[in-house]
Design a protein around this motif. Structure first.
Motif, PDB file in Angstrom:
ATOM      1  N   TYR A  23       0.854  -1.184   0.000  1.00 20.50           N
ATOM      2  CA  TYR A  23       0.000   0.000   0.000  1.00 20.50           C
ATOM      3  C   TYR A  23       0.894   1.240   0.000  1.00 20.50           C
ATOM      4  O   TYR A  23       1.956   1.248   0.614  1.00 20.50           O
ATOM      5  CB  TYR A  23      -0.892   0.039   1.241  1.00 20.50           C
ATOM      6  CG  TYR A  23      -1.954  -1.027   1.242  1.00 20.50           C
ATOM      7  CD1 TYR A  23      -3.207  -0.780   0.692  1.00 20.50           C
ATOM      8  CD2 TYR A  23      -1.700  -2.274   1.785  1.00 20.50           C
ATOM      9  CE1 TYR A  23      -4.184  -1.761   0.694  1.00 20.50           C
ATOM     10  CE2 TYR A  23      -2.669  -3.261   1.796  1.00 20.50           C
ATOM     11  CZ  TYR A  23      -3.914  -2.998   1.243  1.00 20.50           C
ATOM     12  OH  TYR A  23      -4.870  -3.969   1.230  1.00 20.50           O
ATOM     13  N   GLU A  58      -5.552   9.500 -10.214  1.00 17.47           N
ATOM     14  CA  GLU A  58      -5.496   8.584 -11.360  1.00 17.47           C
ATOM     15  C   GLU A  58      -4.210   8.780 -12.163  1.00 17.47           C
ATOM     16  O   GLU A  58      -3.755   7.861 -12.842  1.00 17.47           O
ATOM     17  CB  GLU A  58      -6.703   8.807 -12.276  1.00 17.47           C
ATOM     18  CG  GLU A  58      -8.051   8.501 -11.636  1.00 17.47           C
ATOM     19  CD  GLU A  58      -8.338   7.019 -11.526  1.00 17.47           C
ATOM     20  OE1 GLU A  58      -7.830   6.249 -12.357  1.00 17.47           O
ATOM     21  OE2 GLU A  58      -9.070   6.641 -10.588  1.00 17.47           O
ATOM     22  N   TYR A  60      -1.231   8.851 -11.161  1.00 20.75           N
ATOM     23  CA  TYR A  60      -0.202   7.907 -10.726  1.00 20.75           C
ATOM     24  C   TYR A  60      -0.345   6.570 -11.448  1.00 20.75           C
ATOM     25  O   TYR A  60       0.641   5.883 -11.683  1.00 20.75           O
ATOM     26  CB  TYR A  60      -0.299   7.678  -9.219  1.00 20.75           C
ATOM     27  CG  TYR A  60       0.481   8.649  -8.372  1.00 20.75           C
ATOM     28  CD1 TYR A  60       0.480  10.012  -8.637  1.00 20.75           C
ATOM     29  CD2 TYR A  60       1.209   8.210  -7.285  1.00 20.75           C
ATOM     30  CE1 TYR A  60       1.189  10.905  -7.855  1.00 20.75           C
ATOM     31  CE2 TYR A  60       1.921   9.096  -6.490  1.00 20.75           C
ATOM     32  CZ  TYR A  60       1.908  10.434  -6.783  1.00 20.75           C
ATOM     33  OH  TYR A  60       2.616  11.306  -6.003  1.00 20.75           O
ATOM     34  N   LEU A  61      -1.572   6.206 -11.786  1.00 23.87           N
ATOM     35  CA  LEU A  61      -1.815   4.914 -12.443  1.00 23.87           C
ATOM     36  C   LEU A  61      -1.240   4.884 -13.845  1.00 23.87           C
ATOM     37  O   LEU A  61      -0.883   3.818 -14.349  1.00 23.87           O
ATOM     38  CB  LEU A  61      -3.314   4.604 -12.466  1.00 23.87           C
ATOM     39  CG  LEU A  61      -3.999   4.634 -11.097  1.00 23.87           C
ATOM     40  CD1 LEU A  61      -5.467   4.285 -11.235  1.00 23.87           C
ATOM     41  CD2 LEU A  61      -3.290   3.725 -10.111  1.00 23.87           C
ATOM     42  N   MET A  67      -0.495  -0.526 -10.037  1.00 26.32           N
ATOM     43  CA  MET A  67      -1.172   0.042  -8.871  1.00 26.32           C
ATOM     44  C   MET A  67      -2.641   0.282  -9.165  1.00 26.32           C
ATOM     45  O   MET A  67      -3.032   0.454 -10.315  1.00 26.32           O
ATOM     46  CB  MET A  67      -0.506   1.366  -8.475  1.00 26.32           C
ATOM     47  CG  MET A  67       0.920   1.228  -8.023  1.00 26.32           C
ATOM     48  SD  MET A  67       1.739   2.815  -7.716  1.00 26.32           S
ATOM     49  CE  MET A  67       0.745   3.456  -6.398  1.00 26.32           C
ATOM     50  N   SER A  68      -3.435   0.297  -8.113  1.00 26.73           N
ATOM     51  CA  SER A  68      -4.833   0.719  -8.235  1.00 26.73           C
ATOM     52  C   SER A  68      -5.112   1.743  -7.137  1.00 26.73           C
ATOM     53  O   SER A  68      -4.533   1.690  -6.050  1.00 26.73           O
ATOM     54  CB  SER A  68      -5.791  -0.472  -8.131  1.00 26.73           C
ATOM     55  OG  SER A  68      -5.647  -1.129  -6.893  1.00 26.73           O
ATOM     56  N   LEU A  69      -5.986   2.670  -7.450  1.00 26.23           N
ATOM     57  CA  LEU A  69      -6.345   3.743  -6.513  1.00 26.23           C
ATOM     58  C   LEU A  69      -7.511   3.273  -5.659  1.00 26.23           C
ATOM     59  O   LEU A  69      -8.583   2.959  -6.177  1.00 26.23           O
ATOM     60  CB  LEU A  69      -6.720   5.009  -7.289  1.00 26.23           C
ATOM     61  CG  LEU A  69      -7.145   6.222  -6.488  1.00 26.23           C
ATOM     62  CD1 LEU A  69      -6.035   6.702  -5.565  1.00 26.23           C
ATOM     63  CD2 LEU A  69      -7.574   7.349  -7.425  1.00 26.23           C
ATOM     64  N   TYR A 103      -3.165   3.848  -2.464  1.00 29.66           N
ATOM     65  CA  TYR A 103      -2.984   2.942  -3.588  1.00 29.66           C
ATOM     66  C   TYR A 103      -2.613   1.565  -3.071  1.00 29.66           C
ATOM     67  O   TYR A 103      -2.067   1.430  -1.973  1.00 29.66           O
ATOM     68  CB  TYR A 103      -1.840   3.424  -4.495  1.00 29.66           C
ATOM     69  CG  TYR A 103      -2.047   4.776  -5.078  1.00 29.66           C
ATOM     70  CD1 TYR A 103      -2.669   4.934  -6.315  1.00 29.66           C
ATOM     71  CD2 TYR A 103      -1.608   5.926  -4.426  1.00 29.66           C
ATOM     72  CE1 TYR A 103      -2.846   6.201  -6.875  1.00 29.66           C
ATOM     73  CE2 TYR A 103      -1.783   7.177  -4.966  1.00 29.66           C
ATOM     74  CZ  TYR A 103      -2.406   7.295  -6.192  1.00 29.66           C
ATOM     75  OH  TYR A 103      -2.593   8.539  -6.742  1.00 29.66           O
ATOM     76  N   TRP A 105      -1.020  -2.393  -4.715  1.00 22.51           N
ATOM     77  CA  TRP A 105      -0.559  -3.182  -5.857  1.00 22.51           C
ATOM     78  C   TRP A 105      -0.350  -4.611  -5.403  1.00 22.51           C
ATOM     79  O   TRP A 105      -0.323  -4.918  -4.233  1.00 22.51           O
ATOM     80  CB  TRP A 105       0.710  -2.606  -6.472  1.00 22.51           C
ATOM     81  CG  TRP A 105       1.935  -2.714  -5.636  1.00 22.51           C
ATOM     82  CD1 TRP A 105       2.876  -3.707  -5.680  1.00 22.51           C
ATOM     83  CD2 TRP A 105       2.371  -1.801  -4.622  1.00 22.51           C
ATOM     84  NE1 TRP A 105       3.859  -3.452  -4.756  1.00 22.51           N
ATOM     85  CE2 TRP A 105       3.568  -2.302  -4.094  1.00 22.51           C
ATOM     86  CE3 TRP A 105       1.858  -0.626  -4.095  1.00 22.51           C
ATOM     87  CZ2 TRP A 105       4.260  -1.675  -3.069  1.00 22.51           C
ATOM     88  CZ3 TRP A 105       2.543   0.007  -3.080  1.00 22.51           C
ATOM     89  CH2 TRP A 105       3.733  -0.519  -2.581  1.00 22.51           C
TER      90      TRP A 105
END
Length: 105
Positions: A23, A58, A60-61, A67-69, A103, A105
């Motif tokens: 995280y 978003e 950052y994705l 990664m997911s937000l 976030y 992953w």
């Protein structure tokens, strides 16, 4: 790509490469804040600057698709309960102030 954005991308890639899952709690700020960091209370009396700002977590994705937000919350959500400035920022726009993004992953 902007040098500062490239540094963030490198950092995110290293995190995901180094750990199978995890995280990330990130404090995000708007591009306006980055461009005007010399006036920001936190750094105006230092040589520090904010190098890159986001309109949305978003972004950052796009830099690290593994990664997911999970969530993104404007500090205005809490500040509007306590200050007139917070209420004003909440009306003007949630992304004008810093945000906390989570976030995984």
């Amino acid at each position: 790509m902007d040098r500062n954005k490239e540094q963030v991308k490198t950092c995110l890639n290293m995190l995901c490469d180094s750990f199978n899952h995890g995280y990330l709690l990130a404090e995000l700020h708007a591009p306006f804040v980055a461009k005007n960091s010399k006036h920001h209370d936190a750094v105006k009396h230092t040589n520090a600057t904010f190098g890159w700002g986001t309109k949305s977590g978003e972004e950052y994705l796009e830099l690290e698709p593994r990664m997911s937000l999970i969530s993104e919350t404007s500090y205005n959500e809490e500040m509007k309960k306590h200050t007139i400035r917070g209420k004003l920022f909440a009306i003007i726009g949630k992304n004008l102030n810093n945000r906390l993004a989570i976030y995984k992953w």
